[in-house]
Design an enzyme around this catalytic site. Sequence first.
Site, mmCIF file in Angstrom:
data_model
loop_
_atom_site.group_PDB
_atom_site.id
_atom_site.type_symbol
_atom_site.label_atom_id
_atom_site.label_comp_id
_atom_site.label_asym_id
_atom_site.label_seq_id
_atom_site.Cartn_x
_atom_site.Cartn_y
_atom_site.Cartn_z
ATOM 1 N N GLY A 87 0.815 -1.213 0.000
ATOM 2 C CA GLY A 87 0.000 0.000 0.000
ATOM 3 C C GLY A 87 0.846 1.258 0.000
ATOM 4 N NE ARG A 88 4.004 1.977 5.103
ATOM 5 C CZ ARG A 88 4.404 2.497 6.231
ATOM 6 N NH1 ARG A 88 4.786 3.739 6.275
ATOM 7 N NH2 ARG A 88 4.457 1.769 7.316
ATOM 8 C CE LYS A 108 7.893 0.155 5.357
ATOM 9 N NZ LYS A 108 8.319 -0.793 6.406
ATOM 10 N N GLY A 121 0.001 6.171 1.400
ATOM 11 C CA GLY A 121 1.107 5.613 0.620
ATOM 12 C C GLY A 121 2.480 6.122 1.031
ATOM 13 N NE ARG A 178 5.351 -8.300 1.940
ATOM 14 C CZ ARG A 178 5.678 -7.229 2.656
ATOM 15 N NH1 ARG A 178 5.353 -7.157 3.914
ATOM 16 N NH2 ARG A 178 6.318 -6.219 2.088
ATOM 17 C CG ASP A 243 0.834 -8.556 6.902
ATOM 18 O OD1 ASP A 243 0.209 -9.151 7.798
ATOM 19 O OD2 ASP A 243 1.159 -7.365 6.982
ATOM 20 C CG ASN A 244 4.606 -7.239 8.795
ATOM 21 O OD1 ASN A 244 4.665 -6.758 7.666
ATOM 22 N ND2 ASN A 244 3.929 -6.682 9.773
ATOM 23 C CG ASP A 253 6.699 -4.000 8.690
ATOM 24 O OD1 ASP A 253 7.168 -2.955 9.187
ATOM 25 O OD2 ASP A 253 5.501 -4.124 8.390
HETATM 26 N N1 ATP Z 1 0.640 4.968 4.918
HETATM 27 C C1 ATP Z 1 0.122 3.901 4.313
HETATM 28 N N2 ATP Z 1 -0.545 4.032 3.146
HETATM 29 C C2 ATP Z 1 -1.072 2.972 2.527
HETATM 30 N N3 ATP Z 1 -0.971 1.717 2.971
HETATM 31 C C3 ATP Z 1 -0.308 1.510 4.130
HETATM 32 C C4 ATP Z 1 0.282 2.583 4.853
HETATM 33 N N4 ATP Z 1 0.868 2.074 5.961
HETATM 34 C C5 ATP Z 1 0.672 0.748 5.916
HETATM 35 N N5 ATP Z 1 -0.034 0.398 4.817
HETATM 36 C C6 ATP Z 1 -0.439 -0.952 4.422
HETATM 37 O O1 ATP Z 1 -1.009 -1.625 5.534
HETATM 38 C C7 ATP Z 1 -0.605 -2.989 5.553
HETATM 39 C C8 ATP Z 1 0.059 -3.341 6.859
HETATM 40 O O2 ATP Z 1 1.093 -2.448 7.122
HETATM 41 P P1 ATP Z 1 2.468 -2.797 7.822
HETATM 42 O O3 ATP Z 1 2.728 -1.717 8.792
HETATM 43 O O4 ATP Z 1 2.558 -4.206 8.208
HETATM 44 O O5 ATP Z 1 3.469 -2.728 6.552
HETATM 45 P P2 ATP Z 1 4.471 -1.667 6.089
HETATM 46 O O6 ATP Z 1 5.282 -1.212 7.232
HETATM 47 O O7 ATP Z 1 3.782 -0.610 5.310
HETATM 48 O O8 ATP Z 1 5.316 -2.431 5.032
HETATM 49 P P3 ATP Z 1 6.324 -3.684 4.971
HETATM 50 O O9 ATP Z 1 5.647 -4.877 5.566
HETATM 51 O O10 ATP Z 1 6.502 -3.796 3.509
HETATM 52 O O11 ATP Z 1 7.572 -3.290 5.691
HETATM 53 C C9 ATP Z 1 0.279 -3.179 4.335
HETATM 54 O O12 ATP Z 1 -0.523 -3.642 3.294
HETATM 55 C C10 ATP Z 1 0.764 -1.785 4.045
HETATM 56 O O13 ATP Z 1 1.100 -1.584 2.685
HETATM 57 MG MG MG Z 2 4.206 -4.859 6.876
#
Ligand code: ATP
Ligand code: MG
Length: 472
Positions: A87-88, A108, A121, A178, A243-244, A253
């Site tokens: 999502g981002r 990221k 995002g 993942r 997912d992490n 993550d």
């Molecule tokens: N600011 C944001 N905008 C859009 N989607 C987000 C944002 N923050 C988190 N998400 C989405 O929410 C879900 C869970 O977030 P999580 O914090 O586990 O992942 P993350 O830190 O964004 O990414 P990663 O696991 O790739 O390190 C993921 O699908 C992530 O893409």
């Molecule tokens: Mg994550």
Amino acid sequence: MIHFDNSYARLPQGFFTRTAPTPVRDPKLVALNLPLAARLGLDPAWLQSPEGLLMLAGNTLPEGAEPIAQAYAGHQFGGFSPQLGDGRAVLLGEVVAPDGARFDIQLKGSGPTPFSRRGDGRAWLGPVLREYLVSEFMAAFGVPTTRALAAVTTGEQVIRETLLPGAVLTRVASSHIRVGTFEFYAARGDRDRLRLLAEHVIARHYPDASGAADLLQRVVEAQAYTISCWMGLGFIHGVMNTDNMSVSGETIDYGPCAFMDGYRPDKVFSSIDAYGRYAWNEQPNIAVWNLAQLASCLVPLMGDSDEAVAEATRIVHSFPALYQREWLRRFAAKLGITSPRDTDRALIERLLGLMAEGQADFTRVFAGLSNGKARDEFLNRDSFDQWAVDWQARIKDLPDAAQVMARANPRRIPRNHRIEEAIAQARDSGDYSPFHLLDAALRDPFTDRPEWDKLALPPQPDEVVQRTFCGT
Ligand SMILES: Nc1ncnc2c1ncn2[C@@H]1O[C@H](COP(=O)(O)OP(=O)(O)OP(=O)(O)O)[C@@H](O)[C@H]1O
Ligand SMILES: [Mg+2]
């Protein structure tokens, strides 16, 4: 300029959406990891040039990049979300390093994607700096992990509870696949894509694995190793949702992660982990829980029979023994023992028990075993002295004990209060010197230097960080 070979982007429709990063207003380089750039075969001069910066910010695409957002699902705190995905983050592509190793290069915080739901995002500077520092410390210590190639500020603000400076992290991983990636297709009953994904992961991470069952076994082994590394450092991931959890075994993550200062086995930092699901001592259990989700996904590829279920169950249940073996190796090494015996377990546990009594500092106890300072960390020093007699008896004939301990116990870890201090200075004053000092010290966790001494100290009472926040 960059040798891309984008195998994931060659998978058929349904694995990702093609999405470019969203350009940012005024990108500035905060940190660039030159040793990692060299490892990847990237040109350091180009990365440091204006064009390099534009790529790291997501403002321009390098030749050969095929930006995508990857689809995945995941169990978050035990509940299933069928549709998460990047999502981002945007995967620019895969680089093949000079030695043939393949690495994802992902931005990221690079703007919205079709998976963003209500999110912006983006990422703010704090979590980007935390992930940069901690992942690179983990790598320096030999823990399987994603890496940080660069951090840039965007010149834009993001809204969390307040307005904060935005940033983009360039993340490098052997892949970003993942457990939740498998769950995405399993939940949809999409056996064809599940099979393609399994084949892709085998080719990429476990080329000698013979099929889905073997793939599961390899992931179980990789995770047993990684989690034992976390435990040996007092690391608390904080958000071990499926997912992490990477199928390569790399730590991924670093959102609300933290290292414990005083030893408390049930320590939790994350503000959203109200029930301690992801507490330090729960991590091996949660790994099994997550691997059971992966097993459920893979059963359809293993014949979908009662036998397949039994085999998958057996493989998941192989985790505890594998983990215990790694744990024993790791903690024995922390005491200077390379070929542990089963009786060493009691010796280690006795020490941990004494540490827990007074919440002795996890890192300083083990580092202090080498220089006689460990004793100072204990509430009950007589008990420690008695333990030390038995420990000395155990290691007295081991010629390499001192070296083994020195390599197994870091002089310093990324302490929460130091990370928070580095973030606060960067955010409030645009001063990155605490960040750079910490980064240099953490990349070299076995060396003492006077200017790094204070970074090894536990927090003063007014510096203690009790909570880490997911407001990433
Ligand atoms: N600011 C944001 N905008 C859009 N989607 C987000 C944002 N923050 C988190 N998400 C989405 O929410 C879900 C869970 O977030 P999580 O914090 O586990 O992942 P993350 O830190 O964004 O990414 P990663 O696991 O790739 O390190 C993921 O699908 C992530 O893409
Ligand atoms: Mg994550």
